[in-house]
Design a protein around this motif. Structure first.
Motif, short mmCIF file in Angstrom:
data_model
loop_
_atom_site.label_atom_id
_atom_site.label_comp_id
_atom_site.label_asym_id
_atom_site.label_seq_id
_atom_site.Cartn_x
_atom_site.Cartn_y
_atom_site.Cartn_z
N TYR A 100 13.46 -0.44 -13.83
CA TYR A 100 12.56 0.69 -13.62
C TYR A 100 11.10 0.25 -13.72
CZ TYR A 100 16.02 4.40 -13.25
OH TYR A 100 17.02 5.22 -12.81
N GLY A 101 10.86 -0.86 -14.39
CA GLY A 101 9.51 -1.42 -14.43
C GLY A 101 9.02 -1.87 -13.07
N LEU A 102 9.94 -2.02 -12.12
CA LEU A 102 9.58 -2.40 -10.75
C LEU A 102 9.12 -1.21 -9.91
CD1 LEU A 102 12.57 -4.79 -10.03
CD2 LEU A 102 10.16 -5.45 -10.12
N GLU A 103 9.22 -0.01 -10.43
CA GLU A 103 8.89 1.17 -9.64
C GLU A 103 7.48 1.12 -9.04
OE1 GLU A 103 9.64 5.96 -9.69
OE2 GLU A 103 9.53 4.91 -11.60
N PRO A 104 6.45 0.76 -9.80
CA PRO A 104 5.12 0.67 -9.18
C PRO A 104 5.08 -0.36 -8.05
CG PRO A 104 4.92 0.60 -11.58
CD PRO A 104 6.38 0.51 -11.25
N THR A 105 5.81 -1.45 -8.21
CA THR A 105 5.87 -2.48 -7.17
C THR A 105 6.54 -1.93 -5.92
OG1 THR A 105 6.00 -4.18 -8.87
CG2 THR A 105 6.70 -4.81 -6.65
N PHE A 106 7.62 -1.17 -6.10
CA PHE A 106 8.31 -0.57 -4.96
C PHE A 106 7.39 0.41 -4.24
CE2 PHE A 106 12.94 -1.51 -4.75
CZ PHE A 106 12.95 -2.54 -5.66
N LYS A 107 6.63 1.19 -4.99
CA LYS A 107 5.71 2.14 -4.36
C LYS A 107 4.65 1.41 -3.55
CE LYS A 107 6.33 5.96 -7.55
NZ LYS A 107 5.73 6.82 -8.58
N GLU A 108 4.14 0.31 -4.09
CA GLU A 108 3.15 -0.49 -3.36
C GLU A 108 3.76 -1.13 -2.12
OE1 GLU A 108 -0.17 -0.85 -3.65
OE2 GLU A 108 0.00 0.73 -5.15
N MET A 109 5.01 -1.59 -2.22
CA MET A 109 5.69 -2.16 -1.05
C MET A 109 5.89 -1.11 0.03
SD MET A 109 8.47 -4.68 -2.87
CE MET A 109 9.27 -5.13 -1.36
N LEU A 110 6.22 0.11 -0.38
CA LEU A 110 6.39 1.19 0.57
C LEU A 110 5.07 1.51 1.26
CD1 LEU A 110 8.29 3.27 1.82
CD2 LEU A 110 7.81 4.76 -0.12
N SER A 111 3.99 1.54 0.49
CA SER A 111 2.66 1.78 1.08
C SER A 111 2.30 0.66 2.05
CB SER A 111 1.60 1.86 -0.02
OG SER A 111 1.81 2.97 -0.83
N TRP A 112 2.57 -0.55 1.65
CA TRP A 112 2.29 -1.71 2.51
C TRP A 112 3.10 -1.61 3.80
CZ3 TRP A 112 5.41 -5.53 4.50
CH2 TRP A 112 4.73 -6.59 5.11
N SER A 113 4.37 -1.25 3.68
CA SER A 113 5.23 -1.14 4.85
C SER A 113 4.73 -0.06 5.81
CB SER A 113 6.66 -0.82 4.41
OG SER A 113 7.49 -0.63 5.53
N ARG A 114 4.28 1.04 5.25
CA ARG A 114 3.76 2.12 6.10
C ARG A 114 2.49 1.69 6.80
NH1 ARG A 114 5.16 6.76 1.71
NH2 ARG A 114 7.30 7.10 2.39
N LEU A 115 1.67 0.90 6.12
CA LEU A 115 0.40 0.46 6.68
C LEU A 115 0.60 -0.65 7.72
CD1 LEU A 115 -2.68 0.82 6.51
CD2 LEU A 115 -2.68 -0.92 4.72
N TYR A 116 1.43 -1.64 7.40
CA TYR A 116 1.57 -2.81 8.27
C TYR A 116 2.87 -2.87 9.05
CZ TYR A 116 -2.51 -4.47 5.81
OH TYR A 116 -3.76 -4.58 5.31
N GLY A 117 3.89 -2.16 8.60
CA GLY A 117 5.17 -2.19 9.30
C GLY A 117 5.08 -1.66 10.71
N GLY A 118 4.32 -0.59 10.90
CA GLY A 118 4.15 -0.02 12.23
C GLY A 118 3.43 -0.96 13.17
N ALA A 119 2.45 -1.71 12.65
CA ALA A 119 1.72 -2.67 13.47
C ALA A 119 2.65 -3.78 13.93
CB ALA A 119 0.55 -3.26 12.69
N ARG A 120 3.53 -4.22 13.06
CA ARG A 120 4.48 -5.28 13.42
C ARG A 120 5.45 -4.78 14.48
NH1 ARG A 120 9.52 -7.35 10.49
NH2 ARG A 120 9.90 -9.28 11.58
N LEU A 121 5.93 -3.56 14.31
CA LEU A 121 6.85 -2.97 15.27
C LEU A 121 6.17 -2.83 16.63
CD1 LEU A 121 9.60 -1.70 15.87
CD2 LEU A 121 8.69 0.47 15.05
#
Length: 130
Positions: A100-121
Motif C-alpha cells: 500500500y506504500g506504493l499507492e502514491p507511485t501508482f497514482k503518479e504512474m497513472l498520471s504519467w500514462s495519461r499524459l504521455y501514453g496518448g502521445a505514444r499511441l
C-alpha cells in the motif's frame, strides 16, 4: 559531434551513482519487475480478491503465471495470501502495508500514462499509416 566534457549535472562533481542507492533500486525493480506484477498489485489496490476474480481482472494472464507471480509477490512481502477452511478451499489475496506504500507511485504512474501514453499511441498510429 561535440565532446561533452562537463559533468551531467553541470557542476564540478563526481556524479557516480551511490552503490547503496543502486542496490536499493535494484531490489525494488526485482520485486516489481515482470510483465504482470504491476497489474496484479494495481488490481489488489481496491481490496482483497479471490484467485478467480483476480485472474479475470488481469486480462491475458494464465492461471500458471498468476500463481507464479503471486508467490513471488508474497515472498517479497507485497501480497498476503489467506486460506479459509472449507470445501472448496477459499483463498484471498490482499496487499500488505508495504505494498500500500506504493499507492502514491501508482497514482503518479497513472498520471504519467495519461499524459504521455496518448502521445505514444498517436505516434504509433502515424507510423502505421505511413
Amino acid at each position: 559531434m561535440e565532446n561533452l566534457t562537463t559533468a551531467p549535472c553541470g557542476n564540478d562533481c563526481d556524479c557516480t551513482p551511490d552503490a547503496a542507492q543502486l542496490a536499493d533500486f535494484s531490489r525494488a525493480i526485482h520485486a516489481l519487475g515482470g510483465k504482470w506484477k504491476l497489474e496484479i498489485l494495481s488490481s489488489l489496490m481496491h481490496g482483497a480478491m479471490r484467485f478467480g476474480a483476480l485472474r479475470r481482472s488481469v486480462a491475458g494472464i494464465t492461471q500458471h503465471m498468476l500463481t507464479t507471480q503471486l508467490r513471488e509477490l508474497e515472498l517479497d512481502g507485497l501480497v498476503l495470501r489467506t486460506a479459509f477452511p472449507g470445501k472448496p478451499l477459499r483463498v484471498e489475496y490482499e496487499l500488505t502495508d508495504a505494498a500500500y506504500g506504493l499507492e502514491p507511485t501508482f497514482k503518479e504512474m497513472l498520471s504519467w500514462s495519461r499524459l504521455y501514453g496518448g502521445a505514444r499511441l498517436a505516434a504509433s498510429q502515424v507510423t502505421q499509416e505511413a
